[in-house]
Design an enzyme around this catalytic site. Structure first.
Site, PDB file in Angstrom:
ATOM      1  N   ARG A  79     -16.926  49.598 -22.875  1.00 56.96           N
ATOM      2  CA  ARG A  79     -16.263  50.767 -23.431  1.00 56.96           C
ATOM      3  C   ARG A  79     -17.129  51.998 -23.227  1.00 56.96           C
ATOM      4  NH1 ARG A  79     -13.367  51.231 -29.243  1.00 56.96           N
ATOM      5  NH2 ARG A  79     -15.350  50.539 -30.034  1.00 56.96           N
ATOM      6  N   THR A  86     -15.559  58.483 -23.859  1.00 57.52           N
ATOM      7  CA  THR A  86     -14.083  58.486 -23.821  1.00 57.52           C
ATOM      8  C   THR A  86     -13.501  57.325 -24.628  1.00 57.52           C
ATOM      9  OG1 THR A  86     -13.975  57.044 -21.900  1.00 57.52           O
ATOM     10  CG2 THR A  86     -14.154  59.407 -21.463  1.00 57.52           C
ATOM     11  N   ASP A 128     -17.195  38.976 -34.441  1.00 64.44           N
ATOM     12  CA  ASP A 128     -17.302  39.233 -32.999  1.00 64.44           C
ATOM     13  C   ASP A 128     -17.225  37.888 -32.259  1.00 64.44           C
ATOM     14  OD1 ASP A 128     -18.815  41.556 -30.981  1.00 64.44           O
ATOM     15  OD2 ASP A 128     -18.674  39.462 -30.352  1.00 64.44           O
ATOM     16  N   ASP A 133     -20.169  37.049 -29.874  1.00 70.77           N
ATOM     17  CA  ASP A 133     -21.391  36.670 -30.592  1.00 70.77           C
ATOM     18  C   ASP A 133     -21.255  35.287 -31.189  1.00 70.77           C
ATOM     19  OD1 ASP A 133     -22.732  38.976 -30.020  1.00 70.77           O
ATOM     20  OD2 ASP A 133     -22.363  39.939 -31.953  1.00 70.77           O
TER      21      ASP A 133
END
Ligand code: URA
Length: 210
Positions: free
Chosen positions: A105, A109, A201, A204
């Site tokens: 990401r 933006t 997550d 993870d």
């Protein structure tokens, strides 16, 4: 697959997902459960695969028997958490072709940027299953599907473990032709983009990182 969103409503899927959500489930158990659940999800996602027939010889007599039609299907994993779903599916469909799409990401933006992709050939002739355990904002899923469509894929299904309503809406807007199969639809996203109640997550928890 007629509807845009299919929630796999099977007691084994629900049970395993509950164990995966628990904060104290170990990395080893999480990984094992994901493998098991991905077999059940793969069963559902391949329900509409086309069949043809071949003549075979059983020990007793010849028969016309069903066999999968067409080119081997393609699995596309969105790195890195997608790989956790991939392993189990490959156990069920060992001849599938496999592609990978890596996205990060952009901090400014907030849009996904592709950093890696390697896809099977002749996607236009294959059913393509794009896998990522978490459909959260939908940004990376939409971008990965943009990419596989650019490479020719037409018959695409998105498979995840948990979906947020926001991600489902985003996918429906961007790719209304791509059905979504998930084990559960959760409540919403929190301010950090995590699915709640969720499972944390996924990458993870699969790989034991923090
Ligand atoms: N990705 C994850 O791994 N977990 C979430 O809850 C959302 C996105």
């Amino acid at each position: 697959m007629g509807q845009h969103l299919t929630i796999v409503d099977h007691p084994l899927v629900k049970h395993k997902l509950t164990l995966m959500r628990k904060v104290d489930t170990s990395t080893a158990s999480f990984r094992q459960l994901l493998r098991e659940i991905s077999l059940l999800l793969a069963y559902e996602v391949t329900r509409d695969l086309e069949l043809t027939s071949v003549t075979i010889q059983t020990p007793l007599q010849p028969m016309e028997a069903p066999i999968l039609e067409g080119k081997k299907l393609a699995l596309v994993s969105i790195l890195r958490a997608g790989n956790g779903l991939l392993d189990g599916i490959l156990e069920l469909i060992p001849a599938a072709r496999v592609g990978f799409v890596g996205m990060y990401r952009d901090p400014e933006t907030l849009q996904p940027v592709e950093y890696y992709s390697k896809l099977p050939n002749l996607l236009e002739e294959r059913m393509t299953i794009v896998v990522d355990p978490m459909l959260a904002t939908g940004n990376s899923s939409v971008a990965a599907i943009d990419l596989v469509k650019k490479k020719g894929a037409k018959n695409i299904i998105f498979l995840c473990l948990l979906a947020a309503p926001e991600g489902v809406a985003r996918m429906k807007e961007a790719h209304p032709d791509v059905p979504i199969v998930t084990a559960a639809l959760d409540e919403c996203l929190n301010d950090h983009g995590y699915i709640v109640p969720g499972l944390g997550d996924a990458g993870d928890r699969i790989f034991g990182t923090k």
